[in-house]
Design a protein around this motif. Sequence first.
Motif, PDB file in Angstrom:
ATOM      1  N   ARG A 164     -12.567  17.221 -69.345  1.00 16.10           N
ATOM      2  CA  ARG A 164     -11.027  16.644 -68.004  1.00 16.10           C
ATOM      3  C   ARG A 164      -9.875  17.406 -67.548  1.00 16.10           C
ATOM      4  O   ARG A 164      -9.653  18.246 -67.406  1.00 16.10           O
ATOM      5  CB  ARG A 164     -10.353  15.551 -68.639  1.00 16.10           C
ATOM      6  CG  ARG A 164     -11.122  14.457 -69.106  1.00 16.10           C
ATOM      7  CD  ARG A 164     -10.064  13.835 -70.333  1.00 16.10           C
ATOM      8  NE  ARG A 164      -9.084  12.595 -69.406  1.00 16.10           N
ATOM      9  CZ  ARG A 164      -9.283  11.723 -69.253  1.00 16.10           C
ATOM     10  NH1 ARG A 164      -9.291  10.581 -69.277  1.00 16.10           N
ATOM     11  NH2 ARG A 164      -7.713  11.214 -68.262  1.00 16.10           N
ATOM     12  N   ALA A 165     -10.300  16.798 -66.005  1.00 15.47           N
ATOM     13  CA  ALA A 165      -8.877  17.194 -65.577  1.00 15.47           C
ATOM     14  C   ALA A 165      -7.475  17.691 -65.705  1.00 15.47           C
ATOM     15  O   ALA A 165      -6.664  18.075 -65.426  1.00 15.47           O
ATOM     16  CB  ALA A 165      -8.931  16.340 -63.746  1.00 15.47           C
ATOM     17  N   VAL A 196      -2.561  19.408 -66.115  1.00 16.85           N
ATOM     18  CA  VAL A 196      -3.416  19.254 -65.516  1.00 16.85           C
ATOM     19  C   VAL A 196      -4.059  20.500 -65.372  1.00 16.85           C
ATOM     20  O   VAL A 196      -3.205  21.654 -65.263  1.00 16.85           O
ATOM     21  CB  VAL A 196      -2.736  19.705 -64.101  1.00 16.85           C
ATOM     22  CG1 VAL A 196      -3.844  19.511 -63.167  1.00 16.85           C
ATOM     23  CG2 VAL A 196      -2.058  18.310 -63.761  1.00 16.85           C
ATOM     24  N   PHE A 197      -5.686  20.597 -65.435  1.00 14.51           N
ATOM     25  CA  PHE A 197      -6.024  22.447 -65.888  1.00 14.51           C
ATOM     26  C   PHE A 197      -6.519  21.988 -64.224  1.00 14.51           C
ATOM     27  O   PHE A 197      -7.690  21.401 -63.400  1.00 14.51           O
ATOM     28  CB  PHE A 197      -6.835  22.049 -66.940  1.00 14.51           C
ATOM     29  CG  PHE A 197      -6.521  21.822 -67.648  1.00 14.51           C
ATOM     30  CD1 PHE A 197      -5.683  22.791 -68.804  1.00 14.51           C
ATOM     31  CD2 PHE A 197      -7.042  19.997 -68.633  1.00 14.51           C
ATOM     32  CE1 PHE A 197      -5.472  22.012 -70.171  1.00 14.51           C
ATOM     33  CE2 PHE A 197      -6.131  20.067 -69.530  1.00 14.51           C
ATOM     34  CZ  PHE A 197      -5.057  21.060 -70.957  1.00 14.51           C
ATOM     35  N   HIS A 198      -6.642  23.498 -63.843  1.00  9.06           N
ATOM     36  CA  HIS A 198      -7.278  24.293 -62.751  1.00  9.06           C
ATOM     37  C   HIS A 198      -8.188  23.960 -62.401  1.00  9.06           C
ATOM     38  O   HIS A 198      -8.600  23.545 -60.898  1.00  9.06           O
ATOM     39  CB  HIS A 198      -6.319  25.665 -61.983  1.00  9.06           C
ATOM     40  CG  HIS A 198      -7.048  26.080 -61.164  1.00  9.06           C
ATOM     41  ND1 HIS A 198      -6.286  25.746 -59.740  1.00  9.06           N
ATOM     42  CD2 HIS A 198      -7.571  26.998 -60.635  1.00  9.06           C
ATOM     43  CE1 HIS A 198      -6.618  25.704 -58.987  1.00  9.06           C
ATOM     44  NE2 HIS A 198      -7.822  26.840 -59.277  1.00  9.06           N
ATOM     45  N   GLN A 199      -9.229  24.284 -63.011  1.00  7.40           N
ATOM     46  CA  GLN A 199     -10.632  24.179 -62.612  1.00  7.40           C
ATOM     47  C   GLN A 199     -11.021  23.003 -62.878  1.00  7.40           C
ATOM     48  O   GLN A 199     -11.831  22.709 -62.100  1.00  7.40           O
ATOM     49  CB  GLN A 199     -11.534  25.570 -63.187  1.00  7.40           C
ATOM     50  CG  GLN A 199     -11.451  26.909 -63.319  1.00  7.40           C
ATOM     51  CD  GLN A 199     -12.134  28.155 -64.512  1.00  7.40           C
ATOM     52  OE1 GLN A 199     -12.577  27.627 -65.468  1.00  7.40           O
ATOM     53  NE2 GLN A 199     -12.048  29.349 -63.612  1.00  7.40           N
ATOM     54  N   GLU A 200     -11.239  22.707 -63.774  1.00 10.19           N
ATOM     55  CA  GLU A 200     -11.588  21.106 -64.336  1.00 10.19           C
ATOM     56  C   GLU A 200     -10.920  20.479 -63.327  1.00 10.19           C
ATOM     57  O   GLU A 200     -11.904  19.307 -62.658  1.00 10.19           O
ATOM     58  CB  GLU A 200     -10.878  20.665 -65.701  1.00 10.19           C
ATOM     59  CG  GLU A 200     -11.867  21.464 -66.768  1.00 10.19           C
ATOM     60  CD  GLU A 200     -11.314  22.778 -66.830  1.00 10.19           C
ATOM     61  OE1 GLU A 200     -10.318  23.246 -66.266  1.00 10.19           O
ATOM     62  OE2 GLU A 200     -11.832  23.524 -67.851  1.00 10.19           O
ATOM     63  N   GLN A 250     -10.419  20.815 -59.597  1.00  8.04           N
ATOM     64  CA  GLN A 250     -11.231  21.321 -58.809  1.00  8.04           C
ATOM     65  C   GLN A 250     -12.527  20.619 -58.757  1.00  8.04           C
ATOM     66  O   GLN A 250     -13.327  19.504 -57.866  1.00  8.04           O
ATOM     67  CB  GLN A 250     -11.596  22.866 -58.246  1.00  8.04           C
ATOM     68  CG  GLN A 250      -9.868  22.903 -58.013  1.00  8.04           C
ATOM     69  CD  GLN A 250     -10.382  24.386 -57.620  1.00  8.04           C
ATOM     70  OE1 GLN A 250     -10.446  25.547 -58.311  1.00  8.04           O
ATOM     71  NE2 GLN A 250      -9.216  25.019 -56.213  1.00  8.04           N
ATOM     72  N   ALA A 251     -13.184  21.210 -60.482  1.00  6.81           N
ATOM     73  CA  ALA A 251     -14.786  20.710 -60.279  1.00  6.81           C
ATOM     74  C   ALA A 251     -14.762  18.929 -60.230  1.00  6.81           C
ATOM     75  O   ALA A 251     -15.412  18.262 -59.893  1.00  6.81           O
ATOM     76  CB  ALA A 251     -15.274  21.349 -61.524  1.00  6.81           C
ATOM     77  N   ASN A 252     -13.479  18.132 -60.904  1.00  8.26           N
ATOM     78  CA  ASN A 252     -13.781  16.505 -60.850  1.00  8.26           C
ATOM     79  C   ASN A 252     -13.597  16.089 -59.714  1.00  8.26           C
ATOM     80  O   ASN A 252     -13.728  14.953 -58.866  1.00  8.26           O
ATOM     81  CB  ASN A 252     -12.689  16.182 -61.870  1.00  8.26           C
ATOM     82  CG  ASN A 252     -13.326  16.414 -63.153  1.00  8.26           C
ATOM     83  OD1 ASN A 252     -14.056  15.661 -63.696  1.00  8.26           O
ATOM     84  ND2 ASN A 252     -12.862  17.363 -63.484  1.00  8.26           N
ATOM     85  N   VAL A 290      -2.738  15.791 -58.912  1.00  9.78           N
ATOM     86  CA  VAL A 290      -2.597  14.860 -60.167  1.00  9.78           C
ATOM     87  C   VAL A 290      -1.610  14.732 -60.652  1.00  9.78           C
ATOM     88  O   VAL A 290      -0.873  16.248 -60.423  1.00  9.78           O
ATOM     89  CB  VAL A 290      -3.271  15.245 -61.379  1.00  9.78           C
ATOM     90  CG1 VAL A 290      -3.083  14.522 -62.274  1.00  9.78           C
ATOM     91  CG2 VAL A 290      -4.773  15.686 -61.201  1.00  9.78           C
ATOM     92  N   THR A 291      -1.030  13.664 -60.275  1.00  8.15           N
ATOM     93  CA  THR A 291       1.304  13.182 -60.870  1.00  8.15           C
ATOM     94  C   THR A 291       1.150  12.932 -61.403  1.00  8.15           C
ATOM     95  O   THR A 291       0.470  11.655 -61.547  1.00  8.15           O
ATOM     96  CB  THR A 291       1.589  13.327 -59.062  1.00  8.15           C
ATOM     97  OG1 THR A 291       1.066  12.622 -58.258  1.00  8.15           O
ATOM     98  CG2 THR A 291       1.586  14.169 -57.950  1.00  8.15           C
TER      99      THR A 291
END
Length: 144
Positions: A26-27, A50-54, A56-58, A63-64
């Motif tokens: 999940r992002a 918030v996960f950086h690669q996820e 972007q991938a999603n 996301v705030t």
Amino acid sequence: RSARILVGVVITSFLLVEAATGAEPRAYQVLTEAKAPRAGSAFTGAALTVFHQERQANGYRSVTLGCTRGTVKVSGRTIRVPVRLVTMRWDPDRGGPVESVSTCTWSLPRGLAGKRLTAGYTVATVNADGTKAVEGEQLAWTIR
């Protein structure tokens, strides 16, 4: 101190869940505190990682986290409890999966033991095409 502990729990639990389930990453992830707050102190009740690669991938541009003021009912009246939102950002180029961690902390006055704190959070996402979405939850804890 409680915010640091919650941040560590957020990151560790996400990594353990993803490794154990092999689920699609999940992002972001929201964790809420199950432990009761204490009257007369600050209480970190919700956190967003918030996960950086996820992210972007999603396809999320952003996301705030948002937090509502808390409320406590005392003798027929409502006391509004201030909230503090803190966001800690990391540079993804330095490595690691986390882009940011945001926490909601409510400052509880003394003398509220046994009463119920009600508050909420929202997570707002903006997609790459500019469309927006909001999700959230209303939370409640019995103050000790």
